[in-house]
Design a protein around this motif. Structure first.
Motif, short mmCIF file in Angstrom:
data_model
loop_
_atom_site.label_atom_id
_atom_site.label_comp_id
_atom_site.label_asym_id
_atom_site.label_seq_id
_atom_site.Cartn_x
_atom_site.Cartn_y
_atom_site.Cartn_z
N LEU A 145 -1.12 -14.75 -8.82
CA LEU A 145 -1.95 -14.08 -7.80
C LEU A 145 -1.21 -12.86 -7.27
O LEU A 145 -0.03 -12.95 -6.92
N VAL A 146 -1.89 -11.74 -7.23
CA VAL A 146 -1.38 -10.53 -6.59
C VAL A 146 -2.30 -10.20 -5.41
O VAL A 146 -3.52 -10.21 -5.55
N SER A 147 -1.69 -9.93 -4.27
CA SER A 147 -2.46 -9.59 -3.07
C SER A 147 -1.78 -8.39 -2.41
O SER A 147 -0.63 -8.47 -2.00
N VAL A 148 -2.50 -7.27 -2.32
CA VAL A 148 -1.95 -6.02 -1.78
C VAL A 148 -2.72 -5.65 -0.52
O VAL A 148 -3.95 -5.61 -0.52
N TRP A 149 -1.98 -5.35 0.56
CA TRP A 149 -2.57 -5.07 1.86
C TRP A 149 -2.02 -3.74 2.40
O TRP A 149 -0.85 -3.42 2.18
N VAL A 150 -2.88 -3.01 3.10
CA VAL A 150 -2.45 -1.76 3.74
C VAL A 150 -2.98 -1.72 5.17
O VAL A 150 -3.94 -2.42 5.52
N ARG A 151 -2.33 -0.92 6.00
CA ARG A 151 -2.84 -0.69 7.35
C ARG A 151 -4.24 -0.10 7.27
O ARG A 151 -4.55 0.71 6.41
N GLY A 152 -5.08 -0.49 8.22
CA GLY A 152 -6.46 -0.05 8.20
C GLY A 152 -6.64 1.45 8.22
O GLY A 152 -7.58 1.99 7.63
N ASP A 153 -5.75 2.17 8.91
CA ASP A 153 -5.91 3.61 9.00
C ASP A 153 -5.48 4.33 7.72
O ASP A 153 -5.67 5.54 7.59
N LEU A 154 -4.92 3.58 6.74
CA LEU A 154 -4.58 4.18 5.45
C LEU A 154 -5.69 4.00 4.41
O LEU A 154 -5.62 4.59 3.33
N ARG A 155 -6.68 3.21 4.73
CA ARG A 155 -7.64 2.84 3.70
C ARG A 155 -8.44 4.03 3.19
O ARG A 155 -8.88 4.05 2.03
N ARG A 156 -8.64 5.04 4.01
CA ARG A 156 -9.42 6.19 3.55
C ARG A 156 -8.65 7.02 2.53
O ARG A 156 -9.22 7.89 1.88
N TYR A 157 -7.34 6.76 2.39
CA TYR A 157 -6.53 7.47 1.41
C TYR A 157 -6.36 6.68 0.12
O TYR A 157 -5.73 7.17 -0.82
N ILE A 158 -6.89 5.46 0.07
CA ILE A 158 -6.77 4.62 -1.13
C ILE A 158 -7.90 4.96 -2.09
O ILE A 158 -9.07 4.94 -1.72
N ARG A 159 -7.55 5.25 -3.33
CA ARG A 159 -8.56 5.61 -4.33
C ARG A 159 -8.30 4.90 -5.65
O ARG A 159 -7.18 4.56 -5.96
N ARG A 160 -9.38 4.66 -6.37
CA ARG A 160 -9.36 4.15 -7.75
C ARG A 160 -8.51 2.89 -7.95
O ARG A 160 -7.67 2.83 -8.84
N PRO A 161 -8.67 1.87 -7.12
CA PRO A 161 -7.96 0.61 -7.40
C PRO A 161 -8.51 -0.06 -8.65
O PRO A 161 -9.72 -0.02 -8.91
N SER A 162 -7.66 -0.66 -9.43
CA SER A 162 -8.10 -1.39 -10.62
C SER A 162 -7.02 -2.40 -11.01
O SER A 162 -5.89 -2.35 -10.49
N VAL A 163 -7.35 -3.31 -11.91
CA VAL A 163 -6.44 -4.38 -12.31
C VAL A 163 -6.44 -4.51 -13.83
O VAL A 163 -7.36 -4.06 -14.51
N GLN A 221 -5.80 -4.58 5.88
CA GLN A 221 -6.94 -4.92 5.04
C GLN A 221 -6.48 -5.01 3.59
O GLN A 221 -5.53 -4.36 3.17
N CYS A 222 -7.18 -5.85 2.84
CA CYS A 222 -6.81 -6.13 1.45
C CYS A 222 -7.34 -5.04 0.53
O CYS A 222 -8.55 -4.79 0.49
N VAL A 223 -6.44 -4.39 -0.19
CA VAL A 223 -6.84 -3.37 -1.17
C VAL A 223 -7.28 -4.04 -2.46
O VAL A 223 -8.33 -3.71 -3.02
N VAL A 224 -6.46 -4.98 -2.95
CA VAL A 224 -6.75 -5.69 -4.19
C VAL A 224 -6.19 -7.10 -4.08
O VAL A 224 -5.06 -7.29 -3.63
N SER A 225 -6.98 -8.06 -4.51
CA SER A 225 -6.49 -9.43 -4.71
C SER A 225 -7.02 -9.90 -6.06
O SER A 225 -8.22 -9.86 -6.30
N LYS A 226 -6.11 -10.32 -6.93
CA LYS A 226 -6.51 -10.71 -8.28
C LYS A 226 -5.74 -11.94 -8.73
O LYS A 226 -4.52 -12.01 -8.57
N GLN A 227 -6.46 -12.90 -9.29
CA GLN A 227 -5.86 -14.14 -9.78
C GLN A 227 -6.08 -14.28 -11.28
O GLN A 227 -7.15 -13.95 -11.80
N MET A 228 -5.06 -14.75 -12.00
CA MET A 228 -5.18 -15.18 -13.39
C MET A 228 -4.47 -16.52 -13.51
O MET A 228 -3.23 -16.58 -13.45
N VAL A 229 -5.23 -17.60 -13.59
CA VAL A 229 -4.70 -18.97 -13.62
C VAL A 229 -3.81 -19.18 -12.39
O VAL A 229 -4.30 -19.26 -11.28
N GLY A 230 -2.49 -19.23 -12.57
CA GLY A 230 -1.61 -19.48 -11.43
C GLY A 230 -1.00 -18.24 -10.82
O GLY A 230 -0.32 -18.31 -9.79
#
Length: 503
Positions: free
Chosen positions: A240-258, A229-238
């Motif tokens: 693009l950053v796309s970060v993905w983690v296994r679904g069972d790790l998502r409950r440990y992901i906190r405070r995403p920001s860009v 599942q995608c934690v963060v996807s962010k585009q600025m003009v050309g």
């Protein structure tokens, strides 16, 4: 608003302030910031219209209306972030639901801060790819690039440059997300394809009946929890950053920001710059920086790249968060840091000698004259303290389109910029807890660059002692409840859709 023609005086406009219209030979707007900050906002807009008029000669009149002048003026003059802190993700960060780090009492918080932690290791896949403004075909196969056939990773960090052509319309106009959505769709399908095929094969082998769920055929609850599942996807003009983690790790992901930093036209626009992403995994903060630095093979271009890098490191600022949290705001304040992208550093040798050494595959001699190598290894370099794995692969730029031949070796190109081969695409890391296991390039003819990949083993701090409430929210039991709830919601949505279709 009509585009102003040169020469023109603002004294004829509203107000008595005379605004000098800058020509192509005058200094940048940034050299007059003190003066310009005292101008009324409408005068600033008028000034920028005239200054950037030279960028728009071929743009149709209806497209010129899409350019967002006030936002660009404010970004330049007042150093506001080029883009907002919003981003795309598959799920909300856990603190939006319940911040599990605050479930411990004061005594437990003190104990956790006193090194009462264990360490776990995760496998991280990082890659950078300048796709040259080429939109990905619908049937583009990413399995080999993402190494999904033979290996599985816990985290994927993918950085792109030039996902759209760096035209005036794309740099100055409204940002569209259709191409980034297409890349993310291809990534999602690739990362989850191997899981789906593996599970289906296991069920068939066991002689079980085919199970059909409303969200994906042949997918069980166990697999749903492990889907990427995608934690963060962010585009600025050309960029693009796309970060993905296994679904069972998502409950440990906190405070995403860009945080976005523009270093392009006038030192602020997003044709060059960076998109940075940060989040916590368990008790460890991660920061990933995707860059596209200034191009060119002249000596002053190298200085421009160094300036871009310093700007990115100094101007990238993440949200501070609630006052109760002491969150890092700068890139180097985080625990695990990876910087990747088209850094555009070249080889400081005459073009003819560079070409000869490339033909002879004398990588070591070329790397001794690599500009980025000097910035990493020398005292006082822009990237002093950073690390890069040993380069054993050929330069990644510049190739003839849809070819394995470097552009400089193509006959009949003498009248154009030749661009000697160089290792423009790089991956660096900073700090402890990161061990690089592989550093290579991938062969794809999609653009004039070749993607570069790095595999890391990352250490993550995990609390050793948890109170009962926090333990529950970080337990497999809570994860099963969440998965079952999502399945129920998806099933309910499917039944509603079928009912509506029947009516």
């Amino acid at each position: 608003m009509q585009v102003a023609q040169r020469p023109v005086s603002a004294s004829a406009k509203k107000g008595s302030i005379s605004v000098p219209i800058m020509g192509p030979t005058t200094s940048p707007i940034s050299s007059s910031l003190i003066y310009l900050k005292h101008l009324p906002f409408h005068n600033l807009c008028f000034l920028l219209l005239a200054e950037t008029n030279s960028l728009l000669p071929s743009m149709p009149e209806n497209q010129k209306q899409e350019v967002i002048w006030p936002r660009l003026v404010a970004n330049k003059l007042f150093r506001r972030p080029l883009s907002s802190h919003s981003f795309v993700a598959d799920f909300p960060s856990t603190e939006m639901l319940l911040d599990v780090t605050n479930l411990d009492g004061p005594e437990m918080s003190k104990r956790s801060s006193n090194d009462q932690k264990d360490r776990r290791k995760y496998k991280l896949f990082a890659s950078t790819w300048n796709v040259g403004g080429v939109s990905p075909p619908n049937d583009l196969n990413l399995e080999d690039w993402l190494d999904t056939k033979h290996n599985s990773y816990d985290i994927y960090v993918l950085g792109f440059q030039e996902i759209v052509p760096l035209s005036a319309k794309n740099v100055l106009g409204r940002e569209t997300s259709s191409i980034s959505m297409k890349w993310n769709s291809l990534i999602r399908a690739t990362l989850n394809k191997s899981l789906s095929n593996s599970h289906t094969a296991q069920e068939s082998k066991a002689g079980e009946k085919q199970k059909v769920h409303p969200f994906k055929e042949g997918t069980s609850r166990k697999q749903f929890a492990h889907d990427f599942q995608c934690v963060v996807s962010k585009q600025m003009v050309g960029i693009l950053v796309s970060v993905w983690v296994r679904g069972d790790l998502r409950r440990y992901i906190r405070r995403p920001s860009v945080s976005c930093v523009g270093c392009g036209i006038m030192g602020c626009l997003g044709n060059k710059g960076s998109v940075s992403v940060r989040f916590w995994l368990q008790e460890t903060s991660f920061c990933f920086v995707c860059c596209h630095l200034a191009s060119g093979a002249k000596q002053e271009d190298e200085m421009h790249r160094n300036s871009n890098a310093m700007e990115i490191l100094s101007r990238t600022i993440f949200p501070s968060g609630p006052s109760s949290h002491d969150l890092p705001q700068k890139i180097l304040d985080h625990d695990r840091i990876i910087l990747l992208g088209d850094l555009n550093y070249r080889i400081s040798l005459p073009e003819s000698m560079t070409c000869l050494l490339v033909e002879q595959k004398e990588w070591n001699i070329l790397l001794q004259n690599d500009q980025l190598h000097g910035e990493v290894s020398s005292d006082g370099g822009v990237f002093e303290g950073w690390h890069e794995g040993a380069i054993t692969f050929a330069p990644t730029y510049k190739y003839q389109t849809n070819s394995d031949t470097y552009y400089v070796f193509i006959q009949g190109k003498k009248g154009k910029k030749r661009r000697a081969p160089a290792w423009c695409d790089r991956i660096l890391w900073y700090g402890e807890g990161l061990k690089q296991d592989l550093y290579d390039r991938f062969e794809s003819r999609l653009s004039d660059h070749r993607p570069v990949r790095a595999l890391f083993t990352v250490e993550v701090e995990v609390p050793r002692d948890l109170n009962s409430l926090r333990s529950f929210f970080l337990s497999d039991r809570f994860d099963r409840i969440i998965s079952d709830t999502e399945l129920f919601l998806k099933d309910d949505q499917m039944r509603s859709a079928r009912f509506s279709a029947t009516i």
